[in-house]
Design a protein around this motif. Structure first.
Motif, PDB file in Angstrom:
ATOM      1  N   GLY A 106       0.784  -1.230   0.000  1.00 41.71           N
ATOM      2  CA  GLY A 106       0.000   0.000   0.000  1.00 41.71           C
ATOM      3  C   GLY A 106       0.818   1.283   0.000  1.00 41.71           C
ATOM      4  N   TYR A 107       2.158   1.158  -0.045  1.00 39.87           N
ATOM      5  CA  TYR A 107       2.982   2.368  -0.115  1.00 39.87           C
ATOM      6  C   TYR A 107       2.694   3.049  -1.453  1.00 39.87           C
ATOM      7  CZ  TYR A 107       6.950   5.316   1.212  1.00 39.87           C
ATOM      8  OH  TYR A 107       7.736   6.366   1.613  1.00 39.87           O
ATOM      9  N   PRO A 108       2.457   4.358  -1.466  1.00 43.47           N
ATOM     10  CA  PRO A 108       2.066   4.997  -2.728  1.00 43.47           C
ATOM     11  C   PRO A 108       3.156   4.898  -3.796  1.00 43.47           C
ATOM     12  CG  PRO A 108       2.178   6.596  -0.906  1.00 43.47           C
ATOM     13  CD  PRO A 108       2.498   5.274  -0.319  1.00 43.47           C
ATOM     14  N   ALA A 109       2.796   4.323  -4.930  1.00 44.39           N
ATOM     15  CA  ALA A 109       3.763   4.095  -6.009  1.00 44.39           C
ATOM     16  C   ALA A 109       4.326   5.415  -6.530  1.00 44.39           C
ATOM     17  CB  ALA A 109       3.106   3.307  -7.136  1.00 44.39           C
ATOM     18  N   ASP A 110       3.530   6.498  -6.433  1.00 42.77           N
ATOM     19  CA  ASP A 110       4.033   7.765  -6.982  1.00 42.77           C
ATOM     20  C   ASP A 110       5.085   8.413  -6.085  1.00 42.77           C
ATOM     21  OD1 ASP A 110       2.475   8.682  -4.923  1.00 42.77           O
ATOM     22  OD2 ASP A 110       1.144   9.924  -6.138  1.00 42.77           O
ATOM     23  N   LYS A 111       5.328   7.827  -4.914  1.00 45.81           N
ATOM     24  CA  LYS A 111       6.409   8.338  -4.040  1.00 45.81           C
ATOM     25  C   LYS A 111       7.701   7.564  -4.283  1.00 45.81           C
ATOM     26  CE  LYS A 111       4.098  10.970  -0.799  1.00 45.81           C
ATOM     27  NZ  LYS A 111       4.568  12.143  -0.123  1.00 45.81           N
ATOM     28  N   ILE A 112       7.626   6.569  -5.190  1.00 47.11           N
ATOM     29  CA  ILE A 112       8.795   5.721  -5.445  1.00 47.11           C
ATOM     30  C   ILE A 112       9.326   5.988  -6.850  1.00 47.11           C
ATOM     31  CG2 ILE A 112       9.548   3.315  -5.745  1.00 47.11           C
ATOM     32  CD1 ILE A 112       7.307   2.502  -3.789  1.00 47.11           C
ATOM     33  N   THR A 113      10.648   6.113  -6.958  1.00 48.90           N
ATOM     34  CA  THR A 113      11.269   6.222  -8.277  1.00 48.90           C
ATOM     35  C   THR A 113      12.300   5.099  -8.415  1.00 48.90           C
ATOM     36  OG1 THR A 113      10.996   8.615  -8.315  1.00 48.90           O
ATOM     37  CG2 THR A 113      12.622   7.696  -9.824  1.00 48.90           C
ATOM     38  N   ALA A 114      12.173   4.347  -9.501  1.00 44.94           N
ATOM     39  CA  ALA A 114      13.132   3.271  -9.771  1.00 44.94           C
ATOM     40  C   ALA A 114      14.080   3.738 -10.855  1.00 44.94           C
ATOM     41  CB  ALA A 114      12.386   2.020 -10.232  1.00 44.94           C
ATOM     42  N   VAL A 115      15.382   3.667 -10.566  1.00 44.61           N
ATOM     43  CA  VAL A 115      16.370   4.124 -11.546  1.00 44.61           C
ATOM     44  C   VAL A 115      17.234   2.961 -12.003  1.00 44.61           C
ATOM     45  CG1 VAL A 115      18.304   5.700 -11.982  1.00 44.61           C
ATOM     46  CG2 VAL A 115      16.469   6.390 -10.428  1.00 44.61           C
ATOM     47  N   ASN A 116      17.226   2.747 -13.307  1.00 43.53           N
ATOM     48  CA  ASN A 116      18.134   1.762 -13.888  1.00 43.53           C
ATOM     49  C   ASN A 116      18.741   2.387 -15.133  1.00 43.53           C
ATOM     50  OD1 ASN A 116      19.100  -0.682 -15.430  1.00 43.53           O
ATOM     51  ND2 ASN A 116      18.369  -1.630 -13.538  1.00 43.53           N
ATOM     52  N   ARG A 117      20.012   2.064 -15.374  1.00 38.00           N
ATOM     53  CA  ARG A 117      20.674   2.651 -16.544  1.00 38.00           C
ATOM     54  C   ARG A 117      20.031   2.199 -17.849  1.00 38.00           C
ATOM     55  NH1 ARG A 117      26.834   1.281 -15.044  1.00 38.00           N
ATOM     56  NH2 ARG A 117      25.869  -0.758 -15.009  1.00 38.00           N
ATOM     57  N   THR A 118      19.430   1.007 -17.803  1.00 35.19           N
ATOM     58  CA  THR A 118      18.839   0.437 -19.021  1.00 35.19           C
ATOM     59  C   THR A 118      17.377   0.872 -19.118  1.00 35.19           C
ATOM     60  OG1 THR A 118      20.238  -1.451 -18.545  1.00 35.19           O
ATOM     61  CG2 THR A 118      18.597  -1.756 -20.280  1.00 35.19           C
ATOM     62  N   PRO A 119      17.014   1.642 -20.182  1.00 39.14           N
ATOM     63  CA  PRO A 119      15.656   2.178 -20.276  1.00 39.14           C
ATOM     64  C   PRO A 119      14.570   1.099 -20.209  1.00 39.14           C
ATOM     65  CG  PRO A 119      17.071   3.174 -21.948  1.00 39.14           C
ATOM     66  CD  PRO A 119      17.882   2.116 -21.285  1.00 39.14           C
ATOM     67  N   GLU A 120      14.817  -0.060 -20.835  1.00 44.60           N
ATOM     68  CA  GLU A 120      13.783  -1.108 -20.808  1.00 44.60           C
ATOM     69  C   GLU A 120      13.554  -1.579 -19.370  1.00 44.60           C
ATOM     70  OE1 GLU A 120      16.732  -1.860 -22.975  1.00 44.60           O
ATOM     71  OE2 GLU A 120      15.661  -0.359 -24.172  1.00 44.60           O
ATOM     72  N   LYS A 121      14.643  -1.643 -18.606  1.00 45.29           N
ATOM     73  CA  LYS A 121      14.507  -2.118 -17.219  1.00 45.29           C
ATOM     74  C   LYS A 121      13.751  -1.102 -16.373  1.00 45.29           C
ATOM     75  CE  LYS A 121      18.507  -5.206 -16.894  1.00 45.29           C
ATOM     76  NZ  LYS A 121      19.786  -5.438 -16.229  1.00 45.29           N
ATOM     77  N   SER A 122      14.057   0.192 -16.553  1.00 45.46           N
ATOM     78  CA  SER A 122      13.318   1.170 -15.744  1.00 45.46           C
ATOM     79  C   SER A 122      11.860   1.231 -16.189  1.00 45.46           C
ATOM     80  CB  SER A 122      13.984   2.550 -15.717  1.00 45.46           C
ATOM     81  OG  SER A 122      14.532   2.895 -16.935  1.00 45.46           O
ATOM     82  N   ALA A 123      11.637   1.114 -17.510  1.00 41.41           N
ATOM     83  CA  ALA A 123      10.251   1.150 -18.011  1.00 41.41           C
ATOM     84  C   ALA A 123       9.425   0.025 -17.386  1.00 41.41           C
ATOM     85  CB  ALA A 123      10.243   1.037 -19.529  1.00 41.41           C
ATOM     86  N   ALA A 124      10.075  -1.107 -17.165  1.00 36.67           N
ATOM     87  CA  ALA A 124       9.345  -2.258 -16.600  1.00 36.67           C
ATOM     88  C   ALA A 124       8.783  -1.931 -15.212  1.00 36.67           C
ATOM     89  CB  ALA A 124      10.267  -3.471 -16.528  1.00 36.67           C
ATOM     90  N   PHE A 125       9.489  -1.077 -14.456  1.00 38.09           N
ATOM     91  CA  PHE A 125       8.986  -0.692 -13.120  1.00 38.09           C
ATOM     92  C   PHE A 125       7.721   0.150 -13.250  1.00 38.09           C
ATOM     93  CE2 PHE A 125      13.207  -1.989 -11.965  1.00 38.09           C
ATOM     94  CZ  PHE A 125      13.024  -2.553 -10.717  1.00 38.09           C
ATOM     95  N   ARG A 126       7.771   1.062 -14.246  1.00 38.96           N
ATOM     96  CA  ARG A 126       6.603   1.929 -14.467  1.00 38.96           C
ATOM     97  C   ARG A 126       5.402   1.069 -14.822  1.00 38.96           C
ATOM     98  NH1 ARG A 126       8.561   4.527 -18.612  1.00 38.96           N
ATOM     99  NH2 ARG A 126      10.067   5.714 -17.421  1.00 38.96           N
ATOM    100  N   GLU A 127       5.649   0.135 -15.754  1.00 35.83           N
ATOM    101  CA  GLU A 127       4.531  -0.676 -16.252  1.00 35.83           C
ATOM    102  C   GLU A 127       4.030  -1.669 -15.211  1.00 35.83           C
ATOM    103  OE1 GLU A 127       6.470  -2.091 -19.765  1.00 35.83           O
ATOM    104  OE2 GLU A 127       6.497  -0.028 -20.531  1.00 35.83           O
ATOM    105  N   THR A 128       4.945  -2.319 -14.508  1.00 38.40           N
ATOM    106  CA  THR A 128       4.528  -3.384 -13.582  1.00 38.40           C
ATOM    107  C   THR A 128       4.000  -2.841 -12.260  1.00 38.40           C
ATOM    108  OG1 THR A 128       6.325  -4.677 -14.524  1.00 38.40           O
ATOM    109  CG2 THR A 128       5.272  -5.592 -12.567  1.00 38.40           C
ATOM    110  N   PHE A 129       4.678  -1.824 -11.736  1.00 38.12           N
ATOM    111  CA  PHE A 129       4.326  -1.388 -10.381  1.00 38.12           C
ATOM    112  C   PHE A 129       3.712   0.016 -10.322  1.00 38.12           C
ATOM    113  CE2 PHE A 129       8.146  -4.168  -9.952  1.00 38.12           C
ATOM    114  CZ  PHE A 129       7.474  -5.273  -9.450  1.00 38.12           C
ATOM    115  N   GLY A 130       3.724   0.724 -11.464  1.00 44.20           N
ATOM    116  CA  GLY A 130       3.149   2.066 -11.487  1.00 44.20           C
ATOM    117  C   GLY A 130       4.005   3.107 -10.783  1.00 44.20           C
TER     118      GLY A 130
END
Ligand SMILES: NC(=O)C1=CN([C@@H]2O[C@H](COP(=O)(O)OP(=O)(O)OC[C@H]3O[C@@H](n4cnc5c(N)ncnc54)[C@H](O)[C@@H]3O)[C@@H](O)[C@H]2O)C=CC1
Ligand SMILES: O=C(O)[C@@H]1CCC=N1
Length: 272
Positions: A26-50
């Motif tokens: 229940g931690y708000p996803a919009d308070k979390i930022t996932a950083v990965n050097r590989t764009p596909e990997k960071s995009a996966a966080f946006r898509e999977t976890f919002g």
């Protein structure tokens, strides 16, 4: 729990496990930022976890209240050296890296970090993590509490008073899921040899493991040895199997393996 903005820099396997568990809790996803050097990997966080996600560790760290350092130990020096522009003075840093001390991390950052060391494990992914935490005296009660609550959202926690205790946590919990996976892999292989198809073999093994773990958790007052004895009929099949483990010195092997994990963590402390 308090909700602060958190940037996970080096969002790989371990950070993904924590992020997944956090969002699920229940931690708000919009308070979390996932950083990965590989764009596909960071995009996966946006898509999977919002969550928010990008490839810019420096900017993300600047904007976050809490920065979780999630890269491999080998990559930590390069990462922190690249972050010289980040003003760490009002941030909480959390390192999940094995084998790099608080003082070494501050040296890498070129400034004393307000840092909590955490040794989590990947079952955080399913809310069943086990994390050990260490904070130097300089870390405030509020930051200790936040770090503890953060990891409690994805499993259980224990605090260690000495930094060296983190290496013990690595041996007993951080690395430990892999020991159990190895054991289950070996059992699945043998069950297949005995004629079960792969899926059935896996189900037999995973359910036995899950059932055993649940019995351990449900019976805190019963010694593990007693639970073992309850399965072991005199002159029966289990006794035969356990004899093989004992003759092959399973207990000593487990000790040696855990000691090797601690030794490696200590070795890493001099390497990175
Ligand atoms: N995997 C595990 O079970 C556990 C790992 N740890 C610790 O977690 C840390 C990470 O381990 P894993 O997640 O397994 O590794 P990983 O390789 O899956 O994740 C690290 C990620 O960081 C990215 N990365 C590297 N440098 C970067 C940079 N400068 N900026 C942005 N992204 C960058 C990599 O592309 C990679 O995806 C290690 O320090 C390890 O000691 C701790 C406990 C358990
Ligand atoms: O293998 C490693 O070094 C990391 C730390 C604990 C689990 N994985």
């Amino acid at each position: 729990m308090e909700q602060r903005t958190i940037a996970f820099i080096g969002a790989g396997n371990m950070a993904r496990s924590i992020i997944a568990g956090l969002v699920e809790s229940g931690y708000p996803a919009d308070k979390i930022t996932a950083v990965n050097r590989t764009p596909e990997k960071s995009a996966a966080f946006r898509e999977t976890f919002g969550t928010n996600a990008n490839e810019d560790g420096i900017e993300s760290a600047k904007q976050a209240e809490v920065v979780v350092l999630g890269v491999k130990p080998q990559g930590m020096e390069e990462l922190l050296a690249s972050m010289q522009d980040v003003d760490w003075s009002n941030k909480l840093a959390i390192s999940v890296a094995a084998g790099i001390s608080v003082s070494r991390l501050s040296e890498m950052a070129g400034t004393p970090l307000n840092l909590v060391r955490v040794m989590p494990n990947t079952p955080s992914l399913v809310g069943e993590g086990m994390s050990g935490l260490y904070a130097p005296e300089s870390v405030s009660d509020a930051d200790r509490q936040f770090s503890g609550e953060l990891l409690s959202a994805v499993g259980k926690i224990c605090w260690v008073n000495e930094e060296s205790g983190i290496n013990g946590v690595i041996a007993a919990a951080g690395s430990a899921p892999a020991y159990f996976f190895l054991f289950m892999e070996a059992m699945q292989k043998e069950a297949e040899r005995q004629g079960f198809d792969k899926q059935t073999a896996r189900e037999l093994v995973q359910q036995a493991a899950l059932g055993a773990a649940k019995m351990v958790v449900a019976n805190p007052d019963i010694e593990l040895a007693t639970l073992r004895e309850q399965v072991t009929s005199k002159g029966g099949t289990t006794a035969e199997a356990l004899n093989v483990f004992n003759n092959k010195q399973l207990t000593e092997t487990v000790s040696e393996a855990m000691q090797a994990a601690v030794r490696r963590a200590e070795e890493m402390e001099s390497l990175f």
